[in-house]
Design a protein around this motif. Sequence first.
Motif, mmCIF file in Angstrom:
data_model
loop_
_atom_site.group_PDB
_atom_site.id
_atom_site.type_symbol
_atom_site.label_atom_id
_atom_site.label_comp_id
_atom_site.label_asym_id
_atom_site.label_seq_id
_atom_site.Cartn_x
_atom_site.Cartn_y
_atom_site.Cartn_z
ATOM 1 N N LEU A 50 0.862 -1.109 -0.070
ATOM 2 C CA LEU A 50 -0.065 -0.003 -0.091
ATOM 3 C C LEU A 50 0.938 1.138 -0.058
ATOM 4 C CD1 LEU A 50 -3.095 0.493 2.179
ATOM 5 C CD2 LEU A 50 -1.723 2.391 1.510
ATOM 6 N N LEU A 51 0.835 1.934 -1.038
ATOM 7 C CA LEU A 51 1.820 2.953 -1.185
ATOM 8 C C LEU A 51 1.308 4.545 -0.476
ATOM 9 C CD1 LEU A 51 2.381 2.233 -5.139
ATOM 10 C CD2 LEU A 51 3.549 1.714 -3.003
ATOM 11 N N SER A 52 -0.014 4.770 -0.437
ATOM 12 C CA SER A 52 -0.217 5.909 0.073
ATOM 13 C C SER A 52 -1.953 5.957 0.382
ATOM 14 C CB SER A 52 -0.305 7.309 -0.915
ATOM 15 O OG SER A 52 -0.918 6.910 -2.020
ATOM 16 N N VAL A 53 -2.331 6.952 1.263
ATOM 17 C CA VAL A 53 -3.810 6.914 1.650
ATOM 18 C C VAL A 53 -4.169 8.425 1.274
ATOM 19 C CG1 VAL A 53 -5.611 6.592 3.351
ATOM 20 C CG2 VAL A 53 -3.560 5.167 3.203
ATOM 21 N N ASP A 54 -5.043 8.526 0.276
ATOM 22 C CA ASP A 54 -5.463 10.083 -0.062
ATOM 23 C C ASP A 54 -6.875 10.154 0.041
ATOM 24 O OD1 ASP A 54 -2.724 11.097 -0.737
ATOM 25 O OD2 ASP A 54 -3.049 9.863 -2.751
ATOM 26 N N ARG A 55 -7.442 11.356 0.193
ATOM 27 C CA ARG A 55 -8.861 11.634 0.248
ATOM 28 C C ARG A 55 -9.346 12.373 -1.282
ATOM 29 N NH1 ARG A 55 -11.719 15.830 1.075
ATOM 30 N NH2 ARG A 55 -9.678 16.744 1.941
ATOM 31 N N ARG A 56 -10.643 12.066 -1.639
ATOM 32 C CA ARG A 56 -11.044 12.865 -2.587
ATOM 33 C C ARG A 56 -12.675 13.232 -2.232
ATOM 34 N NH1 ARG A 56 -12.419 16.680 -5.290
ATOM 35 N NH2 ARG A 56 -12.433 16.982 -7.570
ATOM 36 N N GLY A 57 -12.928 14.320 -1.829
ATOM 37 C CA GLY A 57 -14.403 14.402 -1.152
ATOM 38 C C GLY A 57 -14.248 13.605 0.063
ATOM 39 N N LYS A 58 -15.618 12.738 -0.098
ATOM 40 C CA LYS A 58 -15.885 11.896 1.023
ATOM 41 C C LYS A 58 -15.062 10.403 0.725
ATOM 42 C CE LYS A 58 -19.842 14.441 2.564
ATOM 43 N NZ LYS A 58 -21.234 14.233 2.594
ATOM 44 N N ASP A 130 -16.632 13.467 -11.874
ATOM 45 C CA ASP A 130 -17.611 14.771 -11.966
ATOM 46 C C ASP A 130 -17.483 15.553 -10.768
ATOM 47 O OD1 ASP A 130 -18.152 14.184 -14.675
ATOM 48 O OD2 ASP A 130 -19.900 13.063 -14.115
ATOM 49 N N LEU A 131 -16.772 15.155 -9.846
ATOM 50 C CA LEU A 131 -16.819 15.877 -8.466
ATOM 51 C C LEU A 131 -16.083 17.462 -8.781
ATOM 52 C CD1 LEU A 131 -15.529 13.477 -5.975
ATOM 53 C CD2 LEU A 131 -17.828 13.844 -6.469
ATOM 54 N N GLY A 132 -16.714 18.315 -7.882
ATOM 55 C CA GLY A 132 -16.179 19.707 -7.972
ATOM 56 C C GLY A 132 -14.908 19.570 -7.198
ATOM 57 N N PRO A 133 -14.189 20.882 -7.066
ATOM 58 C CA PRO A 133 -12.897 21.218 -6.363
ATOM 59 C C PRO A 133 -12.942 20.877 -4.657
ATOM 60 C CG PRO A 133 -14.161 23.451 -6.996
ATOM 61 C CD PRO A 133 -14.625 22.385 -7.322
ATOM 62 N N GLU A 134 -11.935 20.700 -4.202
ATOM 63 C CA GLU A 134 -11.827 20.509 -2.893
ATOM 64 C C GLU A 134 -12.101 21.683 -2.132
ATOM 65 O OE1 GLU A 134 -11.300 17.801 -0.771
ATOM 66 O OE2 GLU A 134 -11.401 16.391 -2.580
ATOM 67 N N PRO A 135 -12.744 22.024 -1.093
ATOM 68 C CA PRO A 135 -13.181 23.265 -0.626
ATOM 69 C C PRO A 135 -11.707 23.809 0.186
ATOM 70 C CG PRO A 135 -14.084 21.378 0.735
ATOM 71 C CD PRO A 135 -13.623 20.896 -0.464
ATOM 72 N N LEU A 136 -10.825 22.962 0.485
ATOM 73 C CA LEU A 136 -9.629 23.262 1.124
ATOM 74 C C LEU A 136 -8.484 23.499 -0.061
ATOM 75 C CD1 LEU A 136 -9.716 21.139 4.353
ATOM 76 C CD2 LEU A 136 -10.586 23.608 4.067
ATOM 77 N N GLY A 137 -8.970 23.460 -1.199
ATOM 78 C CA GLY A 137 -7.692 23.554 -2.254
ATOM 79 C C GLY A 137 -7.716 24.948 -2.716
ATOM 80 N N GLN A 158 -28.239 24.498 -1.058
ATOM 81 C CA GLN A 158 -28.249 23.514 -1.885
ATOM 82 C C GLN A 158 -27.114 23.519 -3.048
ATOM 83 O OE1 GLN A 158 -32.596 23.725 -2.762
ATOM 84 N NE2 GLN A 158 -32.471 21.570 -2.703
ATOM 85 N N LEU A 159 -26.573 24.707 -3.298
ATOM 86 C CA LEU A 159 -25.608 25.125 -4.229
ATOM 87 C C LEU A 159 -24.438 24.493 -3.604
ATOM 88 C CD1 LEU A 159 -24.561 26.743 -6.757
ATOM 89 C CD2 LEU A 159 -23.936 28.335 -5.320
ATOM 90 N N ILE A 160 -23.825 25.080 -2.559
ATOM 91 C CA ILE A 160 -22.760 24.579 -1.731
ATOM 92 C C ILE A 160 -22.717 23.010 -1.277
ATOM 93 C CG2 ILE A 160 -22.243 26.783 -1.265
ATOM 94 C CD1 ILE A 160 -22.978 26.212 1.757
ATOM 95 N N MET A 161 -24.021 22.421 -1.309
ATOM 96 C CA MET A 161 -24.080 21.131 -0.889
ATOM 97 C C MET A 161 -23.832 19.871 -2.081
ATOM 98 S SD MET A 161 -26.651 20.457 2.298
ATOM 99 C CE MET A 161 -26.504 18.840 2.450
ATOM 100 N N ASP A 162 -23.898 20.780 -3.244
ATOM 101 C CA ASP A 162 -23.829 20.078 -4.569
ATOM 102 C C ASP A 162 -22.661 19.682 -4.881
ATOM 103 O OD1 ASP A 162 -23.870 19.012 -7.203
ATOM 104 O OD2 ASP A 162 -24.893 20.733 -8.038
ATOM 105 N N SER A 163 -22.171 18.126 -4.704
ATOM 106 C CA SER A 163 -20.647 17.807 -5.000
ATOM 107 C C SER A 163 -20.075 18.119 -6.285
ATOM 108 C CB SER A 163 -20.578 16.271 -4.805
ATOM 109 O OG SER A 163 -21.275 15.457 -5.631
ATOM 110 N N LYS A 164 -21.044 18.478 -7.173
ATOM 111 C CA LYS A 164 -20.522 19.010 -8.485
ATOM 112 C C LYS A 164 -20.017 20.425 -8.660
ATOM 113 C CE LYS A 164 -22.978 15.803 -11.449
ATOM 114 N NZ LYS A 164 -23.754 15.514 -12.459
ATOM 115 N N THR A 165 -20.332 21.254 -7.604
ATOM 116 C CA THR A 165 -20.059 22.484 -7.274
ATOM 117 C C THR A 165 -18.650 22.392 -6.497
ATOM 118 O OG1 THR A 165 -22.189 23.548 -7.569
ATOM 119 C CG2 THR A 165 -20.727 24.737 -6.367
#
Length: 271
Positions: A50-58, A130-137, A158-165
């Motif tokens: 196992l090389l690394s553990v990352d996160r994308r969204g949840k 299709d995920l949007g940007p990371e909020p901490l990015g 609803q806009l900020i809870m849309d994972s495509k946003t």
Amino acid sequence: MPELPEVETTRRGIAPHITGQRIRQVTIRQPRLRWSIPEDLPCTLKGRKLLSVDRRGKYLLMAFHHGTLIIHLGMSGSLRIVDADAAIQKHDHFDLLLGNGLRLRLRDPRRFGAVLWTDQPAINHPLLADLGPEPLGDTFDGDYLFARGKVRRTAIKQLIMDSKTVVGIGNIYASESLFRAAIHPTRPSNRTSRRRYQRLAEEIRNVLEEAIAQGGTTLRDFLKEDGNPGYFALSLQVYGKSGKPCPRCGGVIRSKSIGQRSTFFCPACQR
């Protein structure tokens, strides 16, 4: 449901124990989660490093030379590091036995989580593409939110809870961020100024960073990897506090359903 801070807390908690370890054994006790765990996963991972553990969204992304293990905690899932001989409990559905003698164990009472495998670049997986940007990015800011919001006619919550946003802003942190930014959750996204979006983006980042620092929100179904609950719930200002005084103005906090999710806000402070 574990939100972004809980998932990031989990990532940081398990990564030191599993990164660089070889998989000695994969145990699938219950393959039927939200999607079925691939039945050939034990053969796919046995002996691999196992090389690394990352996160994308949840989503947690565990990278190997030949692909990526994608894990989602669903509504009630949690990952823990346990000893190799740790007792198996009712909802312990999936284990990775590591070369250091520890196990990474997925517990998921409601079975809405996922354990998936891809041998292609993880970012191209249908769940991630299709995920949007990371909020901490670096690509997430008020100008970005303003550009997305001005072409929509939806409530700003609803806009900020849309994972495509933008990814990872779940119900709790959406309510808290909007309160801090003094924006009413039903405010139309296309009738919100650039200045207010800039404030909102800042508060989203602040709320998430504080939640991560404090270990994630205490929810009934979520425990950190070491078995202790997170503590950000102690700092929540409006979520779950309907009928209580607003910490800013002393008015009464209200709740209503927006997009079938309970939303908490102060009608006096938030406009």
